[in-house]
Design a protein around this motif. Sequence first.
Motif, mmCIF file in Angstrom:
data_model
loop_
_atom_site.group_PDB
_atom_site.id
_atom_site.type_symbol
_atom_site.label_atom_id
_atom_site.label_comp_id
_atom_site.label_asym_id
_atom_site.label_seq_id
_atom_site.Cartn_x
_atom_site.Cartn_y
_atom_site.Cartn_z
ATOM 1 N N ILE A 1 0.823 -1.225 0.000
ATOM 2 C CA ILE A 1 0.000 0.000 0.000
ATOM 3 C C ILE A 1 0.851 1.267 0.000
ATOM 4 C CG2 ILE A 1 -2.046 -1.107 0.991
ATOM 5 C CD1 ILE A 1 -1.487 0.087 3.625
ATOM 6 N N ILE A 2 2.031 1.241 0.637
ATOM 7 C CA ILE A 2 2.845 2.464 0.582
ATOM 8 C C ILE A 2 3.434 2.644 -0.822
ATOM 9 C CG2 ILE A 2 4.960 1.367 1.508
ATOM 10 C CD1 ILE A 2 3.811 5.012 1.997
ATOM 11 N N GLU A 3 3.802 1.543 -1.471
ATOM 12 C CA GLU A 3 4.324 1.677 -2.848
ATOM 13 C C GLU A 3 3.224 2.156 -3.796
ATOM 14 O OE1 GLU A 3 7.407 1.571 -3.410
ATOM 15 O OE2 GLU A 3 8.110 0.561 -1.600
ATOM 16 N N ARG A 4 2.023 1.633 -3.636
ATOM 17 C CA ARG A 4 0.917 2.066 -4.496
ATOM 18 C C ARG A 4 0.550 3.519 -4.227
ATOM 19 N NH1 ARG A 4 -1.164 -1.965 -7.974
ATOM 20 N NH2 ARG A 4 -2.335 -0.199 -8.751
ATOM 21 N N LEU A 5 0.607 3.920 -2.967
ATOM 22 C CA LEU A 5 0.311 5.321 -2.667
ATOM 23 C C LEU A 5 1.270 6.228 -3.445
ATOM 24 C CD1 LEU A 5 -0.902 7.239 0.208
ATOM 25 C CD2 LEU A 5 1.469 7.742 -0.345
ATOM 26 N N LYS A 6 2.545 5.867 -3.430
ATOM 27 C CA LYS A 6 3.525 6.714 -4.106
ATOM 28 C C LYS A 6 3.292 6.770 -5.618
ATOM 29 C CE LYS A 6 7.482 6.818 -1.038
ATOM 30 N NZ LYS A 6 7.765 8.213 -1.326
ATOM 31 N N SER A 7 2.861 5.661 -6.200
ATOM 32 C CA SER A 7 2.729 5.642 -7.662
ATOM 33 C C SER A 7 1.354 6.092 -8.152
ATOM 34 C CB SER A 7 3.038 4.247 -8.200
ATOM 35 O OG SER A 7 2.088 3.312 -7.716
ATOM 36 N N ASP A 8 0.301 5.936 -7.318
ATOM 37 C CA ASP A 8 -1.067 6.093 -7.839
ATOM 38 C C ASP A 8 -1.853 7.280 -7.280
ATOM 39 O OD1 ASP A 8 -0.403 3.691 -8.969
ATOM 40 O OD2 ASP A 8 -1.982 2.517 -8.024
ATOM 41 N N VAL A 9 -1.346 7.940 -6.254
ATOM 42 C CA VAL A 9 -2.181 8.927 -5.563
ATOM 43 C C VAL A 9 -1.653 10.343 -5.809
ATOM 44 C CG1 VAL A 9 -3.109 9.652 -3.332
ATOM 45 C CG2 VAL A 9 -2.762 7.217 -3.805
ATOM 46 N N PRO A 10 -2.529 11.237 -6.307
ATOM 47 C CA PRO A 10 -2.080 12.599 -6.630
ATOM 48 C C PRO A 10 -1.840 13.453 -5.379
ATOM 49 C CG PRO A 10 -4.428 12.392 -7.076
ATOM 50 C CD PRO A 10 -3.943 11.028 -6.693
ATOM 51 N N ILE A 11 -0.639 13.232 -4.834
ATOM 52 C CA ILE A 11 -0.151 14.025 -3.704
ATOM 53 C C ILE A 11 1.235 14.517 -4.116
ATOM 54 C CG2 ILE A 11 0.579 13.980 -1.273
ATOM 55 C CD1 ILE A 11 -1.406 11.689 -0.821
ATOM 56 N N TRP A 12 1.538 15.749 -3.739
ATOM 57 C CA TRP A 12 2.830 16.334 -4.108
ATOM 58 C C TRP A 12 3.467 16.989 -2.897
ATOM 59 C CZ3 TRP A 12 -1.757 17.069 -6.698
ATOM 60 C CH2 TRP A 12 -1.853 16.498 -7.974
ATOM 61 N N LYS A 13 4.797 17.017 -2.888
ATOM 62 C CA LYS A 13 5.504 17.734 -1.826
ATOM 63 C C LYS A 13 6.506 18.692 -2.433
ATOM 64 C CE LYS A 13 8.649 13.839 -0.950
ATOM 65 N NZ LYS A 13 7.889 12.592 -0.996
ATOM 66 N N GLN A 14 6.754 19.740 -1.692
ATOM 67 C CA GLN A 14 7.749 20.720 -2.124
ATOM 68 C C GLN A 14 8.646 21.053 -0.937
ATOM 69 O OE1 GLN A 14 6.361 24.679 -3.205
ATOM 70 N NE2 GLN A 14 7.919 24.780 -4.800
ATOM 71 N N ASN A 15 9.952 21.130 -1.199
ATOM 72 C CA ASN A 15 10.905 21.447 -0.132
ATOM 73 C C ASN A 15 10.742 22.872 0.370
ATOM 74 O OD1 ASN A 15 12.109 18.951 -0.433
ATOM 75 N ND2 ASN A 15 13.755 19.713 -1.757
ATOM 76 N N VAL A 16 10.852 23.037 1.675
ATOM 77 C CA VAL A 16 11.041 24.361 2.265
ATOM 78 C C VAL A 16 12.447 24.312 2.870
ATOM 79 C CG1 VAL A 16 10.251 26.033 3.960
ATOM 80 C CG2 VAL A 16 8.586 24.548 2.809
ATOM 81 N N LEU A 17 13.361 25.142 2.341
ATOM 82 C CA LEU A 17 14.774 25.041 2.693
ATOM 83 C C LEU A 17 15.166 26.071 3.731
ATOM 84 C CD1 LEU A 17 16.164 24.608 -0.941
ATOM 85 C CD2 LEU A 17 15.718 22.811 0.746
ATOM 86 N N SER A 18 16.251 25.777 4.434
ATOM 87 C CA SER A 18 16.810 26.754 5.364
ATOM 88 C C SER A 18 17.097 28.035 4.583
ATOM 89 C CB SER A 18 18.094 26.208 5.985
ATOM 90 O OG SER A 18 18.991 25.810 4.969
ATOM 91 N N GLY A 19 16.736 29.156 5.155
ATOM 92 C CA GLY A 19 16.954 30.435 4.477
ATOM 93 C C GLY A 19 15.781 30.877 3.619
ATOM 94 N N ASP A 20 14.812 29.977 3.344
ATOM 95 C CA ASP A 20 13.613 30.400 2.609
ATOM 96 C C ASP A 20 12.840 31.403 3.457
ATOM 97 O OD1 ASP A 20 14.043 28.925 0.375
ATOM 98 O OD2 ASP A 20 12.581 27.359 0.809
ATOM 99 N N PRO A 21 12.300 32.434 2.821
ATOM 100 C CA PRO A 21 11.591 33.461 3.590
ATOM 101 C C PRO A 21 10.268 32.983 4.172
ATOM 102 C CG PRO A 21 11.418 33.905 1.237
ATOM 103 C CD PRO A 21 12.369 32.756 1.400
ATOM 104 N N ARG A 22 9.638 31.976 3.533
ATOM 105 C CA ARG A 22 8.287 31.629 3.950
ATOM 106 C C ARG A 22 8.278 30.580 5.047
ATOM 107 N NH1 ARG A 22 6.434 27.440 0.128
ATOM 108 N NH2 ARG A 22 8.288 26.661 -0.853
#
Lengths: 98, 132
Positions: B111-132
């Motif tokens: 189920i974790i492998e299928r979640l990664k391949s089949d489910v429309p979820i996205w992540k974006q990095n928030v990096l050290s030094g980012d203003p937000r």
Amino acid sequence: MSGGAYLPLRAPFMVRSVHVLLFASAREAVGRPRLERAVPPGGVPLRELLEGLGREYPALRALLGSCREALNGRYVHGRSVRVRPGDELAIHPPFSGG
Amino acid sequence: MSVRLSRRPLSVPAAYRELGQGPAGGIAIFLGRVRPDRVGARIVRALDYEADEGIALAAMHRIERGARARWGADEIVLHHRIGRLRVGEISVIAGAAAAHRADAFRSARWIIERLKSDVPIWKQNVLSGDPR
């Protein structure tokens, strides 16, 4: 009710657009999460709609090859399907959940 | 059955309670957490998760049904958090209960492998030094 009290709605005054929902990198490429695009009453092929968006937003065009599209909540296979007024089109870049 | 997208922190005890409500002899729970990856000279301090929620939930329910049909899992938990998560926070719980450990492990892995391949979820990095 007496006749003629109301004017019927006529097609030229109706909004005839597709609602485009953009996610993740596609949203960033366009700069907003949602667009409305006017289409003729009979719709247009998905390919044509995407090509138009790509011309308008070059950063999006670069991504479209790797995106999947969902029409009214269901993924489409191929881009010949027609997109009609009132449809909701979601543009999904490659997933990265987990 | 427990499929969820949540803007609030995920609860491992709650997942365990849901998995443990039946007679299953084996329970496997995978937890995904936010890593402090290095990106050039900067470090990930958070991840922003988003989903196309309607399609994502439908896909997660399909995965849940698939784990039951394929591996004979008795109970499934598939919880994903969305919004901003700091390093160390849990982004996903993928758990399965089955009669024996082999099917519990296989189900949770599937189920974790299928979640990664089949489910429309996205992540974006928030990096050290980012203003937000």
